[in-house]
Design a protein around this motif. Structure first.
Motif, PDB file in Angstrom:
ATOM      1  N   PHE A 156      50.433  16.953  44.613  1.00 56.99           N
ATOM      2  CA  PHE A 156      51.747  16.457  44.827  1.00 56.99           C
ATOM      3  C   PHE A 156      51.778  14.975  44.258  1.00 56.99           C
ATOM      4  CE2 PHE A 156      52.608  19.506  48.419  1.00 56.99           C
ATOM      5  CZ  PHE A 156      53.075  20.318  47.740  1.00 56.99           C
ATOM      6  N   LEU A 157      50.638  14.158  44.451  1.00 55.71           N
ATOM      7  CA  LEU A 157      50.892  12.831  43.928  1.00 55.71           C
ATOM      8  C   LEU A 157      50.871  12.950  42.373  1.00 55.71           C
ATOM      9  CD1 LEU A 157      50.256   9.801  44.194  1.00 55.71           C
ATOM     10  CD2 LEU A 157      47.911  10.164  44.270  1.00 55.71           C
ATOM     11  N   SER A 158      49.909  13.932  41.621  1.00 61.07           N
ATOM     12  CA  SER A 158      50.114  13.969  40.087  1.00 61.07           C
ATOM     13  C   SER A 158      51.318  14.427  39.823  1.00 61.07           C
ATOM     14  CB  SER A 158      49.033  14.902  39.774  1.00 61.07           C
ATOM     15  OG  SER A 158      49.279  16.350  40.262  1.00 61.07           O
ATOM     16  N   ALA A 188      41.746  22.101  51.502  1.00 61.59           N
ATOM     17  CA  ALA A 188      42.890  22.599  50.667  1.00 61.59           C
ATOM     18  C   ALA A 188      44.002  21.658  50.780  1.00 61.59           C
ATOM     19  CB  ALA A 188      43.178  24.041  50.861  1.00 61.59           C
ATOM     20  N   ALA A 189      44.361  21.288  52.004  1.00 63.11           N
ATOM     21  CA  ALA A 189      45.456  20.369  51.997  1.00 63.11           C
ATOM     22  C   ALA A 189      45.353  18.968  51.325  1.00 63.11           C
ATOM     23  CB  ALA A 189      45.732  19.944  53.650  1.00 63.11           C
ATOM     24  N   ASP A 190      43.917  18.460  51.289  1.00 64.69           N
ATOM     25  CA  ASP A 190      43.502  17.344  50.418  1.00 64.69           C
ATOM     26  C   ASP A 190      43.872  17.680  48.922  1.00 64.69           C
ATOM     27  OD1 ASP A 190      42.952  15.683  52.510  1.00 64.69           O
ATOM     28  OD2 ASP A 190      41.000  16.143  52.420  1.00 64.69           O
ATOM     29  N   SER A 209      47.556  13.801  54.739  1.00 63.44           N
ATOM     30  CA  SER A 209      46.885  13.211  53.505  1.00 63.44           C
ATOM     31  C   SER A 209      47.480  12.494  52.665  1.00 63.44           C
ATOM     32  CB  SER A 209      46.137  14.758  52.923  1.00 63.44           C
ATOM     33  OG  SER A 209      45.436  14.259  51.615  1.00 63.44           O
ATOM     34  N   MET A 210      48.727  12.728  52.207  1.00 63.60           N
ATOM     35  CA  MET A 210      49.673  12.055  51.361  1.00 63.60           C
ATOM     36  C   MET A 210      49.842  10.663  51.952  1.00 63.60           C
ATOM     37  SD  MET A 210      52.208  14.434  49.585  1.00 63.60           S
ATOM     38  CE  MET A 210      52.711  13.383  48.371  1.00 63.60           C
ATOM     39  N   LYS A 211      50.045  10.532  53.255  1.00 66.31           N
ATOM     40  CA  LYS A 211      50.240   9.248  54.320  1.00 66.31           C
ATOM     41  C   LYS A 211      48.932   8.456  53.984  1.00 66.31           C
ATOM     42  CE  LYS A 211      52.128   8.951  57.848  1.00 66.31           C
ATOM     43  NZ  LYS A 211      52.334   8.828  59.390  1.00 66.31           N
ATOM     44  N   MET A 212      47.833   9.025  53.924  1.00 67.59           N
ATOM     45  CA  MET A 212      46.645   8.159  53.754  1.00 67.59           C
ATOM     46  C   MET A 212      46.310   7.603  52.229  1.00 67.59           C
ATOM     47  SD  MET A 212      45.255   8.243  56.746  1.00 67.59           S
ATOM     48  CE  MET A 212      43.524   7.679  56.341  1.00 67.59           C
ATOM     49  N   GLN A 213      46.850   8.477  51.359  1.00 67.81           N
ATOM     50  CA  GLN A 213      46.750   8.137  50.158  1.00 67.81           C
ATOM     51  C   GLN A 213      47.678   6.842  49.832  1.00 67.81           C
ATOM     52  OE1 GLN A 213      47.535  11.089  47.050  1.00 67.81           O
ATOM     53  NE2 GLN A 213      46.806  12.682  48.395  1.00 67.81           N
ATOM     54  N   ILE A 267      47.445   4.292  44.196  1.00 68.69           N
ATOM     55  CA  ILE A 267      48.982   3.944  43.974  1.00 68.69           C
ATOM     56  C   ILE A 267      48.952   3.052  42.644  1.00 68.69           C
ATOM     57  CG2 ILE A 267      51.112   3.026  44.606  1.00 68.69           C
ATOM     58  CD1 ILE A 267      50.117   5.456  46.117  1.00 68.69           C
ATOM     59  N   PHE A 268      48.035   2.330  42.386  1.00 69.78           N
ATOM     60  CA  PHE A 268      48.331   1.067  41.332  1.00 69.78           C
ATOM     61  C   PHE A 268      48.017   2.116  39.811  1.00 69.78           C
ATOM     62  CE2 PHE A 268      46.326  -1.385  37.911  1.00 69.78           C
ATOM     63  CZ  PHE A 268      47.360  -2.219  37.567  1.00 69.78           C
ATOM     64  N   PHE A 269      46.949   2.715  39.992  1.00 70.22           N
ATOM     65  CA  PHE A 269      46.496   3.423  38.821  1.00 70.22           C
ATOM     66  C   PHE A 269      47.266   4.733  38.385  1.00 70.22           C
ATOM     67  CE2 PHE A 269      42.621   0.942  38.995  1.00 70.22           C
ATOM     68  CZ  PHE A 269      42.460   0.431  37.526  1.00 70.22           C
TER      69      PHE A 269
END
Length: 247
Positions: free
Chosen positions: A104-106, A96-98, A7-11, A18-20
Motif C-alpha cells: 500500500f505504501l508503494s 502478510a499484513a506487514d 502496520s501502516m500507522k507504524m510506518q 516517509i522521506f525516501f
C-alpha cells in the motif's frame, strides 16, 4: 485489515521510510525537471514523461531495501514474533499484513509521483488499461524486492547494520538503473550488470507502456521472475537450515 492499518500507522512513525519513499522522489523530480527544463521529446511527450518513471523507481527501491528490512529486523531483534507466537497470534497473517502495508505504501508512492508530475509539469497519462498494467508490473517488482528485504533482514542479525547496508544497496541500484546518468550513457560493464536488474526496466523500458506502445515488458517479466524464484529458493534453504540448527 486491522493488522494492515496498524502496520501502516507504524510506518508513518519511521521518518526514513516517509522521506525516501514519498518526499525524496518529489524533491528529485522538481529539482531535475526544473534544472533541465521540461523539453519536448517528440510525439507530444516531454521530459517529465520519461523522468516520472525514474522518480517512481527512486521512491519504490528504499521501501524494499531499507524500510521493510529494518522493520523485519527490529521485530526479530526485539523478539516480537516470539512473543506473538506465545500469545497464539497467527504469524503468517501478521507478516502478510506487514507485506500488504508496504505494498500500500508503494501504491501511495506511485500515486503521489503521478499526481505531482501531472499537476506541476502537465505529464501525459496513459489510458486506464495501460496505467493498470504499469502499476501491476511495478508492484510485481516491489513484491520481489520485498522478499529480498526479508532475506536481508534474516541474514543480517545486527539491526544497526541494516540501514547502512540498505543505503549501499539503494544507491548501487540507483546507479545501475540509470537514476543519476542516462542508462545508455553508463559504462559498458555497468550496463551489462543493469540488464539483470528489474529496476532498470521499470525506470527505462516501462516508457513503452507509458506512451501506450505495449502492455507488458516481457524482458522485465523474465528477469523479475528469475529474481523471485532465486529468492524463494534462498529463503527456503535458509529456513530449513535454521530449523535444523534449532533441532
Amino acid at each position: 485489515m486491522q493488522k494492515i492499518f496498524l502496520s501502516m500507522k507504524m510506518q508513518l512513525r519511521v521518518p526514513v521510510s516517509i522521506f525516501f519513499s514519498l518526499i525524496f522522489p518529489i524533491i528529485m523530480m522538481i529539482a531535475i525537471v526544473t534544472s533541465y527544463g521540461n523539453f519536448s521529446i517528440g510525439n507530444g511527450y516531454h521530459f517529465i514523461d520519461k523522468y516520472l518513471l525514474i522518480s517512481v523507481g527512486i521512491g519504490l527501491i528504499p521501501i524494499t531495501v531499507i524500510s521493510f528490512p529494518i522493520w523485519i529486523g527490529e521485530s526479530i531483534d526485539k523478539k516480537i514474533y516470539t512473543r506473538l507466537r506465545y500469545l497464539g497470534v497467527n504469524l503468517n497473517t501478521y507478516i502478510a499484513a506487514d507485506v500488504c502495508s508496504y505494498v500500500f505504501l508503494s501504491l501511495i508512492s506511485i500515486s503521489v509521483n503521478i499526481l505531482v508530475a501531472k499537476c506541476v509539469f502537465k505529464a501525459h497519462l496513459p489510458n486506464l488499461l495501460y496505467l493498470l498494467t504499469y502499476v501491476l508490473q511495478s508492484e510485481y517488482c516491489v513484491l520481489t524486492f520485498l522478499i529480498l528485504g526479508f532475506f536481508i533482514a534474516r541474514i543480517v542479525k545486527n539491526t544497526r547494520i541494516l540501514l547502512p547496508l540498505g543505503m549501499t544497496i539503494l544507491f548501487s541500484l540507483y546507479i545501475l538503473s540509470g537514476v543519476f546518468v542516462q542508462f545508455s550513457s553508463l559504462p559498458a560493464n555497468l550496463k551489462a550488470i543493469g540488464q539483470y536488474l528489474p529496476w532498470k526496466y521499470l525506470m527505462n523500458d516501462f516508457y513503452n507502456i507509458w506512451v501506450m506502445k505495449q502492455y507488458w515488458v516481457s524482458s522485465f517479466i523474465r528477469i523479475n521472475s528469475v529474481w523471485l524464484l532465486c529468492l524463494i529458493i534462498l529463503i527456503s534453504g535458509l529456513m530449513l537450515l535454521e530449523k535444523k540448527r534449532a533441532n
